[in-house]
Design a protein around this motif. Sequence first.
Motif, PDB file in Angstrom:
ATOM      1  N   GLY A   1       0.925  -1.479  -0.092  1.00  0.00           N
ATOM      2  CA  GLY A   1       0.052   0.063  -0.096  1.00  0.00           C
ATOM      3  C   GLY A   1       0.725   1.250  -0.095  1.00  0.00           C
ATOM      4  N   THR A   2       2.057   1.299   0.880  1.00  0.00           N
ATOM      5  CA  THR A   2       3.017   2.277   0.889  1.00  0.00           C
ATOM      6  C   THR A   2       3.601   2.830  -0.500  1.00  0.00           C
ATOM      7  N   ILE A   3       4.085   1.652  -0.983  1.00  0.00           N
ATOM      8  CA  ILE A   3       4.854   2.009  -2.290  1.00  0.00           C
ATOM      9  C   ILE A   3       3.885   2.380  -3.312  1.00  0.00           C
ATOM     10  N   LYS A   4       2.283   1.914  -3.398  1.00  0.00           N
ATOM     11  CA  LYS A   4       1.765   2.367  -4.215  1.00  0.00           C
ATOM     12  C   LYS A   4       1.500   3.924  -4.125  1.00  0.00           C
ATOM     13  N   CYS A   5       1.208   4.347  -2.855  1.00  0.00           N
ATOM     14  CA  CYS A   5       1.014   5.761  -2.612  1.00  0.00           C
ATOM     15  C   CYS A   5       2.217   6.468  -2.976  1.00  0.00           C
ATOM     16  N   LEU A   6       3.424   5.870  -3.093  1.00  0.00           N
ATOM     17  CA  LEU A   6       4.672   6.464  -3.343  1.00  0.00           C
ATOM     18  C   LEU A   6       4.800   6.721  -4.706  1.00  0.00           C
ATOM     19  N   GLY A   7       3.720   5.929  -5.512  1.00  0.00           N
ATOM     20  CA  GLY A   7       3.716   6.129  -7.153  1.00  0.00           C
ATOM     21  C   GLY A   7       3.876   4.866  -7.876  1.00  0.00           C
ATOM     22  N   ALA A   8       4.290   3.776  -7.014  1.00  0.00           N
ATOM     23  CA  ALA A   8       4.292   2.510  -7.678  1.00  0.00           C
ATOM     24  C   ALA A   8       2.947   2.237  -8.542  1.00  0.00           C
ATOM     25  N   ARG A   9       3.104   1.406  -9.629  1.00  0.00           N
ATOM     26  CA  ARG A   9       2.157   0.843 -10.381  1.00  0.00           C
ATOM     27  C   ARG A   9       2.040  -0.612 -10.175  1.00  0.00           C
ATOM     28  N   ASN A  10       0.906  -1.133 -10.539  1.00  0.00           N
ATOM     29  CA  ASN A  10       0.884  -2.448 -10.408  1.00  0.00           C
ATOM     30  C   ASN A  10       1.788  -3.239 -11.007  1.00  0.00           C
ATOM     31  N   ARG A  11       2.000  -3.044 -12.349  1.00  0.00           N
ATOM     32  CA  ARG A  11       3.486  -3.639 -12.821  1.00  0.00           C
ATOM     33  C   ARG A  11       4.797  -3.507 -11.982  1.00  0.00           C
ATOM     34  N   HIS A  12       4.976  -2.603 -11.327  1.00  0.00           N
ATOM     35  CA  HIS A  12       6.032  -2.476 -10.409  1.00  0.00           C
ATOM     36  C   HIS A  12       5.987  -3.536  -9.485  1.00  0.00           C
ATOM     37  N   VAL A  13       4.965  -3.525  -8.772  1.00  0.00           N
ATOM     38  CA  VAL A  13       4.642  -4.455  -7.570  1.00  0.00           C
ATOM     39  C   VAL A  13       4.971  -5.976  -7.808  1.00  0.00           C
ATOM     40  N   LEU A  14       4.339  -6.195  -9.147  1.00  0.00           N
ATOM     41  CA  LEU A  14       4.450  -7.563  -9.918  1.00  0.00           C
ATOM     42  C   LEU A  14       5.816  -7.657  -9.869  1.00  0.00           C
ATOM     43  N   GLU A  15       6.554  -6.845 -10.509  1.00  0.00           N
ATOM     44  CA  GLU A  15       7.956  -7.128 -10.817  1.00  0.00           C
ATOM     45  C   GLU A  15       8.836  -7.330  -9.431  1.00  0.00           C
ATOM     46  N   ILE A  16       8.524  -6.720  -8.421  1.00  0.00           N
ATOM     47  CA  ILE A  16       9.079  -6.869  -7.204  1.00  0.00           C
ATOM     48  C   ILE A  16       9.045  -8.465  -6.800  1.00  0.00           C
ATOM     49  N   PHE A  17       7.945  -8.851  -6.705  1.00  0.00           N
ATOM     50  CA  PHE A  17       7.532 -10.127  -6.380  1.00  0.00           C
ATOM     51  C   PHE A  17       8.110 -11.294  -7.000  1.00  0.00           C
ATOM     52  N   LEU A  18       8.265 -10.962  -8.663  1.00  0.00           N
ATOM     53  CA  LEU A  18       8.581 -12.164  -9.237  1.00  0.00           C
ATOM     54  C   LEU A  18      10.439 -12.051  -9.400  1.00  0.00           C
ATOM     55  N   ILE A  19      10.786 -10.857  -9.127  1.00  0.00           N
ATOM     56  CA  ILE A  19      12.238 -10.905  -9.017  1.00  0.00           C
ATOM     57  C   ILE A  19      12.697 -11.591  -8.039  1.00  0.00           C
ATOM     58  N   GLU A  20      11.875 -11.466  -6.636  1.00  0.00           N
ATOM     59  CA  GLU A  20      12.268 -11.943  -5.544  1.00  0.00           C
ATOM     60  C   GLU A  20      12.070 -13.631  -5.726  1.00  0.00           C
ATOM     61  N   ALA A  21      11.090 -14.035  -6.459  1.00  0.00           N
ATOM     62  CA  ALA A  21      10.932 -15.415  -6.486  1.00  0.00           C
ATOM     63  C   ALA A  21      11.949 -15.933  -7.318  1.00  0.00           C
ATOM     64  N   PHE A  22      12.641 -15.139  -8.447  1.00  0.00           N
ATOM     65  CA  PHE A  22      13.749 -15.658  -9.218  1.00  0.00           C
ATOM     66  C   PHE A  22      14.882 -16.047  -8.236  1.00  0.00           C
ATOM     67  N   PHE A  23      15.076 -14.971  -7.474  1.00  0.00           N
ATOM     68  CA  PHE A  23      16.218 -15.189  -6.396  1.00  0.00           C
ATOM     69  C   PHE A  23      16.316 -16.369  -5.578  1.00  0.00           C
ATOM     70  N   LEU A  24      14.929 -16.385  -5.040  1.00  0.00           N
ATOM     71  CA  LEU A  24      14.677 -17.502  -3.981  1.00  0.00           C
ATOM     72  C   LEU A  24      15.069 -18.906  -4.822  1.00  0.00           C
ATOM     73  N   GLY A  25      14.551 -18.908  -6.249  1.00  0.00           N
ATOM     74  CA  GLY A  25      14.535 -20.202  -6.922  1.00  0.00           C
ATOM     75  C   GLY A  25      16.052 -20.452  -7.170  1.00  0.00           C
ATOM     76  N   LEU A  26      16.805 -19.432  -7.719  1.00  0.00           N
ATOM     77  CA  LEU A  26      18.119 -19.429  -7.951  1.00  0.00           C
ATOM     78  C   LEU A  26      19.055 -19.935  -6.728  1.00  0.00           C
ATOM     79  N   ILE A  27      18.917 -19.340  -5.524  1.00  0.00           N
ATOM     80  CA  ILE A  27      19.602 -19.717  -4.412  1.00  0.00           C
ATOM     81  C   ILE A  27      18.907 -21.155  -3.800  1.00  0.00           C
TER      82      ILE A  27
END
Lengths: 241, 216
Positions: free
Chosen positions: B99-125
């Motif tokens: 909610g906070t980063i959306k108030c700061l200007g994040a769009r849906n796509r940005h939130v999606l990116e953050i979580f998918l990149i996290e998943a990528f790293f978790l998968g890699l490690i």
Amino acid sequence: MVMRYEYAVETEDLAKYYIMGPVTVKALDGVSVKIRRSEYLSLMGPSGSGKTTFFNMVGGLDRPTRGKVFIDEVDIASLDAYELAWLRAKKIGYVFQTFNLIPVLTAMENVLLPMIFTGVERDERIRRAREMLTRVGLGERLDHKPGELSGGQQQRVAIARALVNDPVIVLADEPTGNLDLHTGLEIINLLKTLNTEKKVTIINATHDLKMIDVSDRIFWLRDGKIERIETRAEVAVREVE
Amino acid sequence: MSREESVKFPVSEAFSFSLESIKRRFGRALVTMASIILGISFLSFLLTTGRIMAVMRQQSGTAVQAYQIWMAIIAILICAVGIVNSMLMSVTERYKEIGTIKCLGARNRHVLEIFLIEAFFLGLIGGAIGAVSGWGIAALWQYLLPLMMQQGSAQTEALVIAARLWLEFNVNEPLIFLSNPLIGIALSVFIALISSIVPAYIAAKLSPTEALRYEA
């Protein structure tokens, strides 16, 4: 040259209804107000009177059931998702009761975040974040995480974050609600100082009566409607009587 | 509206945000990775064992049985369910942050990116840890078991065979030696991304008011 409109915020017959089963809750029911540029405004009223709903509508966080909100004379209902995101990033700064800092980021990184969204260049970003944090008295605590800061310090970081993009308005929802009396007063004074210095419009939703002393005007809300609008002087006179 | 007047969140920023989030919430990352590590470790163990068996019998290819492959597939599916579950928990824990980063200007796509990149790293490690540990356990199992079981001259003989196998396995066929862990890691990243699509989408679609109202 930046265009200067007289009013930072205008609402026309603003209403928000929530339908909860058979009952319709009128959280906001026809509010028409004009808020001048660089005004310090307090929105007062008991809980459930519609303060937070008003805050959400003016902040472009939620769509009204009826009526219009103009920020800088732009009807925000006409904005698409991109423009709305820009409005939130650039034109509006938010301060919350629960501070809402990103817990994994340091004070500095929290203040940098809004400038990443508005595309401020890296060196400039760091310079402005440092300047802003120093301005709110946290120049020595740039690398501390929210968990390592007191409530008052966290709220200062949040205020720095809200102001760092030079917004048109700062919306503060119960900014002193989670703070003790003394710290609350410090935050109120900080907001007032920044309001005077930066000519930024500040809209406070609060039931902290200390806020009245620094407010230019007070909107009293009750049951989703504006009950009365008073200046600070009028409140003082009424209290003497 | 001009080009400058739109919010930006370069992928590099999304990467560093996601990395910080994993680094500073490592406990939660470990929980999410636990199921990946176990699943991939099991797969890697099976493949490596099969490979060693094949070398011992002087065959080419692997000696993995069909039922073992099925076991590995089921293990991977269970691991995917585990990731979905812990990613959903991670999204719920971070409602306010979203909610906070959306108030700061994040769009849906940005939130999606953050979580998918996290998943990528978790998968890699997680995949790397799982693949290496599965490989290690299989190697130890195959080399040490004969040593413990045999005595006297038979033990010496087993040691010689083990040394020959080691040479054959690691030096003569380095590509095959490397391919199993690499398959494990690639599969792990793939599974982590697939399992995170729904949780990440839920996070991205959250309205800021809803997200901020949530009390953890």
